[in-house]
Design an enzyme around this catalytic site. Structure first.
Site, short mmCIF file in Angstrom:
data_model
loop_
_atom_site.label_atom_id
_atom_site.label_comp_id
_atom_site.label_asym_id
_atom_site.label_seq_id
_atom_site.Cartn_x
_atom_site.Cartn_y
_atom_site.Cartn_z
N THR A 1 -33.44 -2.40 -10.04
CA THR A 1 -32.48 -2.96 -9.08
C THR A 1 -32.54 -2.20 -7.76
O THR A 1 -33.13 -1.12 -7.66
CB THR A 1 -31.04 -2.87 -9.63
OG1 THR A 1 -30.64 -1.49 -9.66
CG2 THR A 1 -30.93 -3.47 -11.01
N CYS A 2 -31.89 -2.76 -6.75
CA CYS A 2 -31.91 -2.15 -5.42
C CYS A 2 -30.85 -1.07 -5.25
O CYS A 2 -30.59 -0.61 -4.14
CB CYS A 2 -31.73 -3.23 -4.35
SG CYS A 2 -33.05 -4.43 -4.41
N ASP A 3 -30.21 -0.67 -6.35
CA ASP A 3 -29.16 0.35 -6.27
C ASP A 3 -29.74 1.73 -6.54
O ASP A 3 -30.54 1.91 -7.46
CB ASP A 3 -28.07 0.02 -7.31
CG ASP A 3 -26.87 0.93 -7.16
OD1 ASP A 3 -26.95 1.93 -6.43
OD2 ASP A 3 -25.84 0.63 -7.78
N SER A 4 -29.32 2.72 -5.73
CA SER A 4 -29.89 4.06 -5.85
C SER A 4 -29.47 4.80 -7.12
O SER A 4 -30.13 5.74 -7.53
CB SER A 4 -29.55 4.91 -4.63
OG SER A 4 -28.15 5.00 -4.52
N ASN B 1 -28.38 -8.04 -10.11
CA ASN B 1 -29.51 -8.29 -9.21
C ASN B 1 -30.43 -9.38 -9.79
O ASN B 1 -31.57 -9.53 -9.37
CB ASN B 1 -30.33 -7.01 -9.02
CG ASN B 1 -30.47 -6.58 -7.57
OD1 ASN B 1 -31.23 -5.66 -7.26
ND2 ASN B 1 -29.79 -7.22 -6.67
#
Ligand SMILES: *Cc1c(COP(=O)(O)O)cnc(C)c1O
Length: 403
Positions: free
Chosen positions: A343-346, A382
């Site tokens: 996903t694009c989450d850190s 996502n």
């Protein structure tokens, strides 16, 4: 979660010993065959491991009726496998009632143990035929006034356990000192309390937590008969039995020794039950994920997998469990690497320091001990789809059992 029965000759996985316990461990050729058939990410559930775990816990706790708590892995193949082994079932929600009903579990083999229920939840379980429930306060007890001729209740008592991953006694259970008063109130209402229950917390480190709780429950049972109330006939010692995420965890038979000692002090008339969840399923599932891409950052290689914290590795957030991860290809040339989710989450990082060989995009990463609190808490954040669950080691014929 989709269910697929593997119709190939991959009927069972190889099982490898860790401290006398086991975890599913797939051969490289099995991993390759599964991935070419189903793609990635995958969660491979081995029913042989579930069977092994059930028998190991039953051996460690003879005369204790094991009720599988469905919460960590609510999968029909697990329910079928355990039913064939003679297990009972611990349900907490309407969805869990529906699952065991669809598999054909006789309702006499089930209890509903959620301490807080809506009237509709009580009715749902009763329609199925489950009539044992758990309460821990007067408000909940009063919900059973309309059903007092049908139900038998367990009173949940709390024994705080600071030393555990998830201290369930914070959220549920009455204080031991309140038990007699609540049992007396139930008697006045004409509601039958048939026993006590507790849950010392998940992945408990020592069996002494249980033995102290068992001894305190024994005292409450004596208070109840001394007060002239009907004797309690059941003690439910809950779940929380630990698995080998790390080598310091005791083998289950050793872990249970203090529990056996404490149970031996109970009156013979008391029926003892337990609600294992994690122990029965954690070692039974292996995750297979593929490298989607990679980057060099601050002297480490970051590998981005097609499964992560928002997917099968959700237990790293919710459960603090430890999984064992390795790449399918092995080499002595290893480098400090990061494994990140897709996903694009850190925060979606599985581990920020693991020694791995150089991997190519498409290479596979395999993680074991992922049966408990992984699939069930995964999301499709996502729009990364949840890993498909593939079942191996399922028997085609189930021994018929009587309720
Ligand atoms: C979650 C839960 C269990 C199972 O606990 P494990 O630690 O997975 O063994 C058993 N009983 C109740 C009431 C639970 O909420």
């Amino acid at each position: 979660m989709s269910v697929t029965n593997l119709e190939t000759n991959l009927t069972s996985t190889i099982v490898s010993p860790i401290n006398g316990d086991i975890a599913a461990s797939l051969s490289n050729s099995t991993v390759d065959a599964l991935v070419s058939q189903y793609g990635t990410p995958l969660m491979v559930l081995d029913c042989d491991v579930v069977r092994h775990q059930y028998r190991a816990l039953q051996d460690a706790l003879p005369n204790v009726e094991l009720h599988y708590a469905l919460k960590p892995l609510p999968h029909p193949a697990v329910v079928k496998t355990l039913l064939a082994e003679g297990a009972y079932f611990d349900l907490a929600t309407n969805g869990e009632v529906d699952l065991v009903q669809s598999v054909g579990v006789p309702s006499e083999r089930t209890i509903q143990t959620h301490p807080i229920k809506r009237d509709s939840d009580i009715q749902h379980a009763l329609r199925y035929g489950c009539n044992v429930f758990v309460v821990d306060n007067a408000n909940e007890l009063e919900k059973f006034i309309p059903y007092k001729d049908q139900v038998e209740l367990l009173l949940r008592v709390s024994f705080p356990n600071a030393d555990v991953l998830a201290d369930l006694s914070k959220k549920f259970g009455c204080k031991p000192e309140q038990a007699l008063e609540l049992i007396n109130y139930a008697f006045e209402l004409g509601i039958r309390i048939k026993g006590l229950s507790f849950h010392v917390g998940s992945q408990t480190r020592s069996g002494e937590k249980y033995s102290l709780a068992i001894l305190r429950c024994n005292e409450i049972m004596k208070q109840v008969t001394d007060a002239g109330l009907p004797a309690l006939s059941t003690l439910d010692i809950g779940g929380g039995f630990p698995v080998h995420y790390t080598p310091d965890v005791l083998p289950i038979n050793v872990f249970c020794a203090p529990i056996r000692d404490a149970l031996a002090l109970l009156p013979e008339t008391v029926r003892v039950i337990a609600e294992p969840g994690r122990f029965l399923v954690a070692p039974s599932v292996t995750n297979i994920a593929a490298v989607m891409g990679q980057a060099e950052r601050n002297g480490q290689t970051w590998y981005y997998l097609d499964d992560g914290i928002y997917g099968s590795f959700s237990g790293l957030m919710f459960d603090e469990a430890k999984y064992q991860t390795k790449s399918l290809i092995q080499s002595d040339d290893v480098y400090s690497s990061v494994l990140a989710g897709p996903t694009c989450d850190s925060i979606d990082v599985i581990t920020d320091n693991i020694m791995l060989p150089k991997l190519n995009n498409g290479d596979l990463v395999v993680s074991t001990m992922m049966g408990a609190y992984c699939s069930c808490t995964a999301t499709d954040f996502n729009f990364f789809k949840k890993a498909e669950v593939i079942v191996v080691g399922e028997e085609t014929m189930f021994a018929s059992i009587s309720a």
